[in-house]
Design a protein around this motif. Sequence first.
Motif, short mmCIF file in Angstrom:
data_model
loop_
_atom_site.label_atom_id
_atom_site.label_comp_id
_atom_site.label_asym_id
_atom_site.label_seq_id
_atom_site.Cartn_x
_atom_site.Cartn_y
_atom_site.Cartn_z
N GLN A 42 0.83 -1.20 0.00
CA GLN A 42 0.00 0.00 0.00
C GLN A 42 0.87 1.26 0.00
N VAL A 43 2.02 1.21 0.69
CA VAL A 43 2.96 2.33 0.63
C VAL A 43 3.49 2.48 -0.79
N LYS A 44 3.78 1.35 -1.44
CA LYS A 44 4.23 1.38 -2.83
C LYS A 44 3.19 2.05 -3.72
N THR A 45 1.92 1.73 -3.50
CA THR A 45 0.85 2.32 -4.29
C THR A 45 0.81 3.84 -4.12
N VAL A 46 0.93 4.31 -2.88
CA VAL A 46 0.91 5.75 -2.61
C VAL A 46 2.05 6.44 -3.34
N LEU A 47 3.24 5.86 -3.23
CA LEU A 47 4.41 6.47 -3.88
C LEU A 47 4.31 6.37 -5.40
N ASP A 48 3.73 5.28 -5.90
CA ASP A 48 3.59 5.11 -7.34
C ASP A 48 2.65 6.15 -7.92
N ASN A 49 1.62 6.50 -7.18
CA ASN A 49 0.71 7.56 -7.63
C ASN A 49 1.34 8.94 -7.45
N LEU A 50 2.23 9.04 -6.47
CA LEU A 50 2.84 10.32 -6.15
C LEU A 50 3.88 10.75 -7.17
N ASP A 51 4.63 9.78 -7.73
CA ASP A 51 5.74 10.19 -8.60
C ASP A 51 5.27 10.97 -9.82
N GLY A 52 4.15 10.54 -10.42
CA GLY A 52 3.62 11.27 -11.57
C GLY A 52 3.12 12.66 -11.19
N GLN A 53 2.43 12.73 -10.03
CA GLN A 53 1.94 14.03 -9.56
C GLN A 53 3.11 14.98 -9.30
N LEU A 54 4.16 14.43 -8.70
CA LEU A 54 5.34 15.23 -8.41
C LEU A 54 5.99 15.74 -9.69
N ALA A 55 6.11 14.86 -10.69
CA ALA A 55 6.74 15.25 -11.95
C ALA A 55 5.93 16.35 -12.64
N ARG A 56 4.62 16.22 -12.63
CA ARG A 56 3.78 17.25 -13.28
C ARG A 56 3.81 18.56 -12.50
N ALA A 57 3.80 18.47 -11.18
CA ALA A 57 3.78 19.68 -10.35
C ALA A 57 5.07 20.48 -10.48
N THR A 58 6.17 19.81 -10.75
CA THR A 58 7.47 20.48 -10.83
C THR A 58 7.98 20.62 -12.25
N GLY A 59 7.16 20.24 -13.23
CA GLY A 59 7.59 20.34 -14.62
C GLY A 59 8.74 19.42 -14.96
N GLN A 60 8.81 18.26 -14.27
CA GLN A 60 9.90 17.32 -14.49
C GLN A 60 9.47 16.07 -15.26
N THR A 61 8.34 16.14 -15.94
CA THR A 61 7.94 14.98 -16.73
C THR A 61 8.92 14.78 -17.89
N THR A 62 9.36 13.56 -18.06
CA THR A 62 10.30 13.22 -19.13
C THR A 62 9.88 11.91 -19.76
N GLU A 63 10.35 11.67 -20.97
CA GLU A 63 10.08 10.39 -21.63
C GLU A 63 10.74 9.26 -20.85
N THR A 64 11.94 9.49 -20.38
CA THR A 64 12.64 8.47 -19.59
C THR A 64 11.84 8.11 -18.34
N GLY A 65 11.32 9.12 -17.66
CA GLY A 65 10.56 8.88 -16.44
C GLY A 65 9.33 8.03 -16.68
N ARG A 66 8.64 8.29 -17.79
CA ARG A 66 7.44 7.51 -18.09
C ARG A 66 7.77 6.05 -18.37
N TYR A 67 8.80 5.83 -19.16
CA TYR A 67 9.22 4.45 -19.42
C TYR A 67 9.69 3.78 -18.13
N LEU A 68 10.47 4.50 -17.34
CA LEU A 68 11.03 3.93 -16.12
C LEU A 68 9.92 3.50 -15.17
N ASP A 69 8.93 4.35 -14.98
CA ASP A 69 7.83 4.04 -14.07
C ASP A 69 7.09 2.79 -14.53
N THR A 70 6.75 2.73 -15.81
CA THR A 70 6.01 1.59 -16.34
C THR A 70 6.81 0.30 -16.21
N GLU A 71 8.08 0.36 -16.53
CA GLU A 71 8.89 -0.86 -16.56
C GLU A 71 9.29 -1.33 -15.16
#
Length: 239
Positions: A42-71
Amino acid sequence: MPPLARRNVNPAHVVLLHTALGLYAAWLIRRGGRLSPALLLQVKTVLDNLDGQLARATGQTTETGRYLDTEMDLVVNVALNVAIAGRAGWPLTLLQSLIMTTEFLWEREHRGARGEVFRDPPAQAGDDPRLLTALRGVYAAYFTPQETGLARLFERRLRAITGTEPSALQRQAYTPRTINVVTANLGLSTQLLALGLCVMAGRPRWYTRSLPVQAALLVGVQLWREQQLRQSASATQPS
């Protein structure tokens, strides 16, 4: 702005953290653990949802980040399913991936049929080319065939009903919000919640046994949306 954004936390570090927690939970499940791995998931789930929110909030979304998260989610899913079912965990992971790929495709179809943006382009460039190439290669080898095959299947089923190039209204009728409500409840967060409950109950195999049932549910939803489209087409035909 989230507290992690104010601290300038790198979203990729959050991805690596929740990956480590997921792998540790798999190890604990293999050893017969119950409460600890269930909570870690459940902690993993919270952090997994948080990383995308964090990237969007700080303008740090990257192609690498999206692939990394999925994989990295895939790595954890393999570890969890193998910890529960042994060798059978590999085909179960593929079935699980197909379920979640269906969620991805149906959401994309729904938005595309209505002219909505499905996913904003990355806010940042400058990805490490070697890492990005490696991540793209993994995605192309594992996820792309699933996406291509299922997308072709869904399109072929649509055209079998319309008989011609589907109109915008027909595509909208084929992609009602209802189907996304169903698939949203089969997403990774729900999967890990269900697994956590099964682990706490000392019955982790209940979760892996649910995957064919989930797949059967999606088949039923596909047939339902085809029937909805047929009824829509019949209602618009002149008498």
